[in-house]
Scaffold this motif. Structure first.
Motif, PDB file in Angstrom:
ATOM      1  N   GLU A 172      -8.557   1.169   4.090  1.00 45.53           N
ATOM      2  CA  GLU A 172      -9.161   2.156   3.201  1.00 45.53           C
ATOM      3  C   GLU A 172     -10.665   2.255   3.413  1.00 45.53           C
ATOM      4  O   GLU A 172     -11.243   3.353   3.297  1.00 45.53           O
ATOM      5  CB  GLU A 172      -8.845   1.799   1.747  1.00 45.53           C
ATOM      6  CG  GLU A 172      -7.367   1.965   1.408  1.00 45.53           C
ATOM      7  CD  GLU A 172      -7.041   1.564  -0.012  1.00 45.53           C
ATOM      8  OE1 GLU A 172      -6.111   2.147  -0.590  1.00 45.53           O
ATOM      9  OE2 GLU A 172      -7.715   0.657  -0.550  1.00 45.53           O
ATOM     10  N   GLN A 173     -11.307   1.143   3.724  1.00 43.19           N
ATOM     11  CA  GLN A 173     -12.740   1.173   4.001  1.00 43.19           C
ATOM     12  C   GLN A 173     -13.062   2.016   5.226  1.00 43.19           C
ATOM     13  O   GLN A 173     -14.174   2.524   5.354  1.00 43.19           O
ATOM     14  CB  GLN A 173     -13.263  -0.251   4.187  1.00 43.19           C
ATOM     15  CG  GLN A 173     -13.311  -1.065   2.900  1.00 43.19           C
ATOM     16  CD  GLN A 173     -13.528  -2.542   3.142  1.00 43.19           C
ATOM     17  OE1 GLN A 173     -13.863  -2.964   4.259  1.00 43.19           O
ATOM     18  NE2 GLN A 173     -13.319  -3.352   2.106  1.00 43.19           N
ATOM     19  N   ARG A 174     -12.099   2.143   6.117  1.00 43.45           N
ATOM     20  CA  ARG A 174     -12.278   2.985   7.302  1.00 43.45           C
ATOM     21  C   ARG A 174     -11.852   4.427   7.051  1.00 43.45           C
ATOM     22  O   ARG A 174     -11.746   5.215   7.977  1.00 43.45           O
ATOM     23  CB  ARG A 174     -11.490   2.405   8.472  1.00 43.45           C
ATOM     24  CG  ARG A 174     -11.996   1.041   8.956  1.00 43.45           C
ATOM     25  CD  ARG A 174     -13.434   1.118   9.428  1.00 43.45           C
ATOM     26  NE  ARG A 174     -13.935  -0.154   9.913  1.00 43.45           N
ATOM     27  CZ  ARG A 174     -13.949  -0.510  11.202  1.00 43.45           C
ATOM     28  NH1 ARG A 174     -13.496   0.322  12.117  1.00 43.45           N
ATOM     29  NH2 ARG A 174     -14.422  -1.685  11.568  1.00 43.45           N
ATOM     30  N   GLY A 175     -11.579   4.765   5.808  1.00 43.90           N
ATOM     31  CA  GLY A 175     -11.226   6.139   5.472  1.00 43.90           C
ATOM     32  C   GLY A 175      -9.779   6.501   5.701  1.00 43.90           C
ATOM     33  O   GLY A 175      -9.426   7.683   5.729  1.00 43.90           O
ATOM     34  N   LEU A 176      -8.911   5.494   5.857  1.00 42.13           N
ATOM     35  CA  LEU A 176      -7.493   5.739   6.088  1.00 42.13           C
ATOM     36  C   LEU A 176      -6.712   5.596   4.788  1.00 42.13           C
ATOM     37  O   LEU A 176      -6.865   4.609   4.078  1.00 42.13           O
ATOM     38  CB  LEU A 176      -6.951   4.753   7.129  1.00 42.13           C
ATOM     39  CG  LEU A 176      -7.587   4.845   8.522  1.00 42.13           C
ATOM     40  CD1 LEU A 176      -7.223   3.626   9.363  1.00 42.13           C
ATOM     41  CD2 LEU A 176      -7.144   6.119   9.222  1.00 42.13           C
ATOM     42  N   GLN A 177      -5.894   6.569   4.473  1.00 42.73           N
ATOM     43  CA  GLN A 177      -5.065   6.508   3.273  1.00 42.73           C
ATOM     44  C   GLN A 177      -3.812   5.701   3.580  1.00 42.73           C
ATOM     45  O   GLN A 177      -3.084   6.007   4.524  1.00 42.73           O
ATOM     46  CB  GLN A 177      -4.662   7.911   2.812  1.00 42.73           C
ATOM     47  CG  GLN A 177      -3.800   7.913   1.560  1.00 42.73           C
ATOM     48  CD  GLN A 177      -3.224   9.280   1.239  1.00 42.73           C
ATOM     49  OE1 GLN A 177      -3.270  10.193   2.064  1.00 42.73           O
ATOM     50  NE2 GLN A 177      -2.673   9.430   0.046  1.00 42.73           N
ATOM     51  N   VAL A 178      -3.547   4.667   2.787  1.00 45.29           N
ATOM     52  CA  VAL A 178      -2.372   3.826   2.989  1.00 45.29           C
ATOM     53  C   VAL A 178      -1.275   4.282   2.035  1.00 45.29           C
ATOM     54  O   VAL A 178      -1.485   4.355   0.822  1.00 45.29           O
ATOM     55  CB  VAL A 178      -2.697   2.344   2.753  1.00 45.29           C
ATOM     56  CG1 VAL A 178      -1.457   1.479   2.964  1.00 45.29           C
ATOM     57  CG2 VAL A 178      -3.822   1.895   3.689  1.00 45.29           C
ATOM     58  N   ILE A 179      -0.102   4.603   2.584  1.00 45.22           N
ATOM     59  CA  ILE A 179       1.021   5.036   1.763  1.00 45.22           C
ATOM     60  C   ILE A 179       2.201   4.107   2.013  1.00 45.22           C
ATOM     61  O   ILE A 179       2.323   3.489   3.078  1.00 45.22           O
ATOM     62  CB  ILE A 179       1.429   6.503   2.044  1.00 45.22           C
ATOM     63  CG1 ILE A 179       1.882   6.665   3.500  1.00 45.22           C
ATOM     64  CG2 ILE A 179       0.265   7.437   1.734  1.00 45.22           C
ATOM     65  CD1 ILE A 179       2.417   8.055   3.806  1.00 45.22           C
ATOM     66  N   GLY A 180       3.072   3.989   1.029  1.00 41.29           N
ATOM     67  CA  GLY A 180       4.245   3.141   1.163  1.00 41.29           C
ATOM     68  C   GLY A 180       5.353   3.834   1.922  1.00 41.29           C
ATOM     69  O   GLY A 180       5.389   5.072   2.011  1.00 41.29           O
ATOM     70  N   ALA A 181       6.287   3.052   2.469  1.00 43.88           N
ATOM     71  CA  ALA A 181       7.432   3.633   3.165  1.00 43.88           C
ATOM     72  C   ALA A 181       8.235   4.520   2.227  1.00 43.88           C
ATOM     73  O   ALA A 181       8.772   5.560   2.625  1.00 43.88           O
ATOM     74  CB  ALA A 181       8.311   2.522   3.729  1.00 43.88           C
ATOM     75  N   HIS A 182       8.302   4.128   0.956  1.00 43.76           N
ATOM     76  CA  HIS A 182       9.048   4.918  -0.020  1.00 43.76           C
ATOM     77  C   HIS A 182       8.351   6.231  -0.344  1.00 43.76           C
ATOM     78  O   HIS A 182       8.988   7.178  -0.806  1.00 43.76           O
ATOM     79  CB  HIS A 182       9.258   4.112  -1.306  1.00 43.76           C
ATOM     80  CG  HIS A 182       7.986   3.704  -1.985  1.00 43.76           C
ATOM     81  ND1 HIS A 182       7.109   2.804  -1.440  1.00 43.76           N
ATOM     82  CD2 HIS A 182       7.447   4.095  -3.172  1.00 43.76           C
ATOM     83  CE1 HIS A 182       6.071   2.652  -2.256  1.00 43.76           C
ATOM     84  NE2 HIS A 182       6.262   3.413  -3.309  1.00 43.76           N
ATOM     85  N   GLU A 183       7.035   6.290  -0.092  1.00 43.88           N
ATOM     86  CA  GLU A 183       6.297   7.542  -0.293  1.00 43.88           C
ATOM     87  C   GLU A 183       6.449   8.456   0.922  1.00 43.88           C
ATOM     88  O   GLU A 183       6.554   9.672   0.789  1.00 43.88           O
ATOM     89  CB  GLU A 183       4.826   7.237  -0.549  1.00 43.88           C
ATOM     90  CG  GLU A 183       4.582   6.468  -1.834  1.00 43.88           C
ATOM     91  CD  GLU A 183       3.141   6.011  -1.982  1.00 43.88           C
ATOM     92  OE1 GLU A 183       2.537   6.312  -3.038  1.00 43.88           O
ATOM     93  OE2 GLU A 183       2.623   5.362  -1.049  1.00 43.88           O
TER      94      GLU A 183
END
Length: 262
Positions: free
Chosen positions: A108-119
């Protein structure tokens, strides 16, 4: 663009099949998935890996599959990762959940959105209910409550996401060996009990969300269990139709239990 950081096991392939288009598939060195990886990286070169993701136009990251905390070689750090070393070491000492949270924070600090597999693939989460022919008995409702309490204790210790309950008593708890090993160790000693599985309390559900599949059903039946109880919205079932078919054949029930029923 989505990057799938894939670990071991069958889940990465199932998530890949459920996605509308193929993502960039990445794998931690030593934990290759059952699908071809576009990029393989090491923790010691994490900084360079994250720079590469941004250069390729990646904006979202989904982590799925099994990994363990790798051994780190101090001599292998690249220049882009050196400034991350204190953070990496600190996170690696916080247990599995802490390490995952730290890795998510770095992304996230690198500007990447982390999403779950279920999302990324919502169909992996079954709806609340009892889709099997067999149904839980009143005693299994009490067992499920005991399972909720046991998972809370296990979560506080960062140990496992599953337990076996029979007549209100915890007879087995998952450790690092996993659910299958826990069930196999029971032999047939869990007659009429339940497998209870769910995420750890306060777990970041974008990573390490628990899963059940046909092998879970096979091992539960061999252990003598009456059924499997999972938390609705908290456990993925990639092959739901196959799981239901197998449970009906074995006479087991599947209860996808709403969390608010605790």
């Amino acid at each position: 663009m989505l990057a799938l950081i894939a670990g071991t096991g069958a889940l990465p392939a199932m998530v890949l099949q459920a996605l509308p288009q193929r993502p960039l598939v990445c794998a931690l060195d030593g934990y290759a998935p059952d699908i071809p990886a576009d990029i393989t990286f090491r923790i010691e070169r994490l900084g360079g890996f994250l720079n590469d993701l941004r250069a390729r136009g990646v904006t979202q990251v989904c982590m799925v599959g099994g990994v363990r905390r790798p051994q780190i070689r101090a001599s292998a750090f690249d220049f882009a990762t050196l400034k991350l070393v204190p953070t990496i070491w600190r996170n690696m000492r916080k247990g599995d959940d802490g390490a995952l949270r730290g890795f998510i924070a770095l992304l996230e600090q690198r500007g990447l959105q982390v999403i779950g597999a279920h999302e990324a693939a919502p169909a992996l989460l079954p709806p609340a209910g009892i889709p099997t022919q067999a149904q839980p008995l009143p005693s299994h409702i009490d067992d499920a409550r005991a399972g909720v309490a046991q998972l809370a204790l296990m979560g506080a210790a960062d140990l496992g996401q599953a337990c076996v309950i029979r007549q209100g008593t915890v007879i087995a708890s998952e450790d690092d060996a996993g659910t299958d090993a826990m069930l196999a160790a029971l032999g047939g000693a869990a007659t009429a009990g339940i497998l209870f599985k769910g995420p750890k309390p306060n777990q970041d559900r974008r990573a390490d969300l628990p899963v059940i599949g046909p092998r879970t059903v096979q091992n539960a039946a061999a252990a003598g269990l009456a059924g499997i109880v999972i938390e609705a919205g908290g456990v993925m079932v990639p092959d739901l139709a196959g799981v239901i078919q197998q449970m009906d054949a074995q006479g087991l029930f599947l209860w996808v239990r709403p969390k608010e029923a605790a």
